[in-house]
Design a protein around this motif. Sequence first.
Motif, PDB file in Angstrom:
ATOM      1  N   HIS A   1      -6.109  -1.557  -1.238  1.00 24.40           N
ATOM      2  CA  HIS A   1      -7.230  -0.245  -1.417  1.00 24.40           C
ATOM      3  C   HIS A   1      -6.906   0.337  -2.867  1.00 24.40           C
ATOM      4  O   HIS A   1      -6.865   1.433  -3.194  1.00 24.40           O
ATOM      5  CB  HIS A   1      -6.929   0.808  -0.350  1.00 24.40           C
ATOM      6  N   MET A   2      -6.801  -0.705  -3.996  1.00 19.12           N
ATOM      7  CA  MET A   2      -6.827  -0.154  -5.145  1.00 19.12           C
ATOM      8  C   MET A   2      -7.983   0.800  -5.903  1.00 19.12           C
ATOM      9  O   MET A   2      -8.847   0.147  -5.353  1.00 19.12           O
ATOM     10  CB  MET A   2      -6.133  -1.446  -6.101  1.00 19.12           C
ATOM     11  N   MET A   3      -7.588   1.843  -6.300  1.00 20.48           N
ATOM     12  CA  MET A   3      -8.721   2.497  -6.917  1.00 20.48           C
ATOM     13  C   MET A   3      -8.439   3.070  -8.265  1.00 20.48           C
ATOM     14  O   MET A   3      -7.136   3.431  -8.441  1.00 20.48           O
ATOM     15  CB  MET A   3      -9.115   3.590  -6.067  1.00 20.48           C
ATOM     16  N   ASP A   4      -9.376   3.256  -9.158  1.00 16.12           N
ATOM     17  CA  ASP A   4      -8.878   4.012 -10.358  1.00 16.12           C
ATOM     18  C   ASP A   4      -9.167   5.380 -10.029  1.00 16.12           C
ATOM     19  O   ASP A   4      -8.317   6.257 -10.558  1.00 16.12           O
ATOM     20  CB  ASP A   4     -10.126   3.636 -11.293  1.00 16.12           C
ATOM     21  N   ASN A   5      -9.903   5.812  -9.128  1.00 13.51           N
ATOM     22  CA  ASN A   5     -10.167   7.349  -8.496  1.00 13.51           C
ATOM     23  C   ASN A   5      -9.774   7.199  -7.155  1.00 13.51           C
ATOM     24  O   ASN A   5     -10.645   7.190  -6.287  1.00 13.51           O
ATOM     25  CB  ASN A   5     -11.409   7.677  -8.817  1.00 13.51           C
ATOM     26  N   LEU A   6      -8.585   7.296  -6.603  1.00 12.23           N
ATOM     27  CA  LEU A   6      -8.224   7.241  -5.370  1.00 12.23           C
ATOM     28  C   LEU A   6      -8.769   8.271  -4.236  1.00 12.23           C
ATOM     29  O   LEU A   6      -8.700   9.480  -4.562  1.00 12.23           O
ATOM     30  CB  LEU A   6      -6.380   7.571  -5.160  1.00 12.23           C
ATOM     31  N   ASP A   7      -9.712   7.927  -3.631  1.00 11.70           N
ATOM     32  CA  ASP A   7     -10.448   8.518  -2.630  1.00 11.70           C
ATOM     33  C   ASP A   7     -11.072   9.821  -3.410  1.00 11.70           C
ATOM     34  O   ASP A   7     -11.033  11.173  -2.655  1.00 11.70           O
ATOM     35  CB  ASP A   7      -9.608   9.069  -1.548  1.00 11.70           C
TER      36      ASP A   7
ATOM     37  N   VAL B   1      -0.353   9.980  -1.185  1.00 13.33           N
ATOM     38  CA  VAL B   1       0.751  10.255  -2.159  1.00 13.33           C
ATOM     39  C   VAL B   1       0.327  10.661  -3.302  1.00 13.33           C
ATOM     40  O   VAL B   1      -0.752  10.293  -3.836  1.00 13.33           O
ATOM     41  CB  VAL B   1       1.471   8.872  -2.182  1.00 13.33           C
ATOM     42  N   ASN B   2       1.129  11.568  -4.270  1.00 17.06           N
ATOM     43  CA  ASN B   2       0.565  11.977  -5.505  1.00 17.06           C
ATOM     44  C   ASN B   2       0.999  11.121  -6.407  1.00 17.06           C
ATOM     45  O   ASN B   2       2.165  10.857  -7.193  1.00 17.06           O
ATOM     46  CB  ASN B   2       1.228  13.371  -5.486  1.00 17.06           C
TER      47      ASN B   2
ATOM     48  N   THR C   1       0.291  22.369   3.944  1.00 13.89           N
ATOM     49  CA  THR C   1      -0.861  21.762   4.686  1.00 13.89           C
ATOM     50  C   THR C   1      -1.126  20.428   3.804  1.00 13.89           C
ATOM     51  O   THR C   1      -1.832  20.479   2.782  1.00 13.89           O
ATOM     52  CB  THR C   1      -2.131  22.343   4.675  1.00 13.89           C
ATOM     53  N   PRO C   2      -0.606  19.301   4.081  1.00 13.24           N
ATOM     54  CA  PRO C   2      -0.858  17.891   3.329  1.00 13.24           C
ATOM     55  C   PRO C   2      -2.051  17.498   3.475  1.00 13.24           C
ATOM     56  O   PRO C   2      -3.100  17.819   4.476  1.00 13.24           O
ATOM     57  CB  PRO C   2      -0.055  17.007   4.395  1.00 13.24           C
ATOM     58  N   SER C   3      -2.561  17.108   2.315  1.00 18.16           N
ATOM     59  CA  SER C   3      -4.169  16.670   2.114  1.00 18.16           C
ATOM     60  C   SER C   3      -4.375  15.521   2.974  1.00 18.16           C
ATOM     61  O   SER C   3      -3.698  14.515   3.428  1.00 18.16           O
ATOM     62  CB  SER C   3      -4.164  16.249   0.665  1.00 18.16           C
ATOM     63  N   THR C   4      -5.771  15.482   3.294  1.00 20.17           N
ATOM     64  CA  THR C   4      -6.339  14.357   4.277  1.00 20.17           C
ATOM     65  C   THR C   4      -6.546  13.351   3.316  1.00 20.17           C
ATOM     66  O   THR C   4      -6.344  13.087   2.189  1.00 20.17           O
ATOM     67  CB  THR C   4      -7.823  14.807   4.783  1.00 20.17           C
ATOM     68  N   ILE C   5      -6.654  12.104   4.083  1.00 23.75           N
ATOM     69  CA  ILE C   5      -7.107  10.855   3.346  1.00 23.75           C
ATOM     70  C   ILE C   5      -8.458  10.231   3.365  1.00 23.75           C
ATOM     71  O   ILE C   5      -9.286  11.339   3.479  1.00 23.75           O
ATOM     72  CB  ILE C   5      -6.091   9.686   3.977  1.00 23.75           C
TER      73      ILE C   5
ATOM     74  N   GLU D   1       0.788  -1.103   0.083  1.00 24.43           N
ATOM     75  CA  GLU D   1      -0.135  -0.033  -0.054  1.00 24.43           C
ATOM     76  C   GLU D   1       0.793   1.115   0.188  1.00 24.43           C
ATOM     77  O   GLU D   1       1.433   1.649   0.908  1.00 24.43           O
ATOM     78  CB  GLU D   1      -0.962   0.031   1.409  1.00 24.43           C
ATOM     79  N   THR D   2       1.132   1.960  -1.203  1.00 23.93           N
ATOM     80  CA  THR D   2       1.925   3.005  -1.386  1.00 23.93           C
ATOM     81  C   THR D   2       1.262   4.094  -1.599  1.00 23.93           C
ATOM     82  O   THR D   2       1.942   5.211  -2.094  1.00 23.93           O
ATOM     83  CB  THR D   2       3.124   2.595  -2.519  1.00 23.93           C
ATOM     84  N   GLN D   3      -0.081   4.252  -1.444  1.00 20.36           N
ATOM     85  CA  GLN D   3      -0.728   5.294  -1.699  1.00 20.36           C
ATOM     86  C   GLN D   3      -0.815   6.328  -0.457  1.00 20.36           C
ATOM     87  O   GLN D   3      -1.264   7.531  -0.735  1.00 20.36           O
ATOM     88  CB  GLN D   3      -2.184   5.043  -1.990  1.00 20.36           C
TER      89      GLN D   3
END
Length: 537
Positions: free
Chosen positions: A235-241, A197-198, A173-177, A138-140
Motif C-alpha cells: 500500500h505504498m503511496m506518495d499521499n497516504l490516504d 502512523v505519522n 482521538t487517533p485518526s481513522t485509516i 506495511e508500517t503505515q
Amino acid sequence: MVYFGTPIIFRMKFRTSIFAFLCLLLCAYSSSLCAQSQDTRRLPNDQEIIYHIFQRSFYDSNGDMHGDLNGIRQKLDYLQQLGVTAILLTPLYESVFYHSYFASDFKKIDPSYGTMQDYLNLVKEMHRRGMKLYLDMETQYVTEDHLWWKDGVGNLNSAYCDYILYDDKAHTTPSTIIFNLKGLLGYDSVYRKITTVNLYSPKVLEYNYGLFKFWMDPNQDGKFDDGVDGFRLDHMMDNLDTKLPNLFATFWRPLLGRLRQVNPKLSIVAEQANWGSLGQDYLKNGGVDRVFAFRLAFAIRSFSKTQLVSAADSTFLITPADKQQVVFIENHDMQRFSYGIKGDAGKLKIGAALNLLLGGVPSIYYGQELGMTGTNAALGATDANDIPNRAAFEWYKSDQGKGMAYWYKVKGPWRNQFNSDVPDDGISLEEEQNQANSLWNFYRKMISIRKANPVISKGTYKTLKNDKDDVFAFMRYEGDRRVIVAVNLSDKPTDVAINVEGKSGDIKVIYGGSKPRMVTNSIAARLPAYGVEVWGM
C-alpha cells in the motif's frame, strides 16, 4: 493489504593432532569458499522466479494447523523442483489479524509462524541453496495493541507522542485509516481499532530505518547471509490516504536511500495503492526498483487480445532499463485465477504461459500452479472476506494429511463456510505431480523454457501483429536471439499469419504441436484451441 476484504482497485571437535588441525583449517577454508560460491549463485534480479506465499496457509510443521517458517523450510525441495528461485512472504510481525498486516509489534515474529531462530534457519538455508527471500512490510498502520497507541493516546508527554496521527490536539482521538475506518472485525470475531502512523515524524523515519535494517542483517555483521534480499512495500503511496502528501520525497526516498547504503544489492518492489497505475511515478520518484504489473494481470484475466496488446505495450514501454515489472496473475488480495475461468484447463495454461513468458519478473502465488480456486466470500464487513483467496495449499488428493494448514477452520463464525478444497477433484500436488499433462507439470515446463532462454527476461519486448482477433503474439529479442510466443485465446483452432517483418531464418519449435513455416515476412501456423506455441529464431 485489504480493507473489508476488498483490494483498493484504484488506488529474508576433533582431536588435537597436527594432522587434525590442518584438516580443520582445510575444512573451514573449503566451507568458506562453498558458502561464498553458493551465495553468488543467487540469480540476477531479472532472472528470478518468485513464489508468493501466504505463509499461514502453506505448510504446518508442528500440528497446530498454522503454516509456519519451518514448514516453508521443509518444502524448499518442492519449490526448487518447481523451478522457484525466490520467495515473497506476507508480513511476519505480530498482529491480532490473521494476515499480520496492521501490527501490534513490528519487532516480534507472530509466534504461530515460529521464532527468530526459525526465521534465521529458513533464510540461511535459502541462501545456501542460492535462493532469495523477500519480506512484505506495511508500517503505515498500527492497532490499539501497539505500544505507540497504548502509551501515546491521551499522553502528550509520551515518548511516542507524534508517532501516530490524531484528530485532536489533546491526542485522545487517533485518526481513522482509509475509507474513514476506525478498525476491523477479525476472522475470530475480535474487533480491533486501527490508526495511521505519522510518517512525517523524524522519529518514525529513524524507527523504520532501524527496523528494515534489522531484517536485512539481524546479527549486524554486514554479511547479509541471515537477512532478506529485499522488501515488498504494501500500500505504498506518495499521499497516504490523502492525509500525508509528498511522502516519496520526505519518507520513502530518504529511507530507501539509507538502506541501500547498507546493502546496495537490496531490491524493493512497491505495491501501487492505485491498481490502475502503471507505476511510472514509483519507479521515477519513489526510489523503488520494481512495481507490480497490475494492468497486465487484469488483461491476462480478460482473455482479450485488445487489452493484452494495450497493457503489454504500455507496461513494458514505460519501464526504465534498470527497473522491473513484477508480472503476475494472482495475489493474496485477488480471487484465484482459476475461479474466474471456471477451472478451464486450456485457459489455465494460457495464464501460466503469459505469467512466465511475457518478461519482467514473474511471481507465482502459492497453489496457482495447481489451479487452486477461491473467491472473496460474502461474509459482510469483516476482515475474513479474503480467506477463500488464502486457503490451505492442497498437498494431498484427500485434502487431509500432515502439514495441511487449516487454521481458518478452527474458530470463527465462518469456519464451516470455507469449502473450496474438495477431495479427489484433481487439484492437489499428489494428483498432479505424476500426470504428464497436468497444470503443475505445465508450470514446470514454462519455467524451464524461461530459464533456458534468458532473452525472455533480458530482451526487448515487441507485440507482433497477426491476422486473427483471438491470437496474441509477441517477441522478446536481444541481438540475433529471438523467442516468439503465440497463444490462441479462443476455444477453436485457427490458422494464423504472424508478422515478423525484417526477421528471417529457421524456426525452432521450443514448445507446441504446430508446424510453423516462413511465408514472406510472416510465420504461418495452425494453433489448436487455447494453444500455446513457443518458437525460437
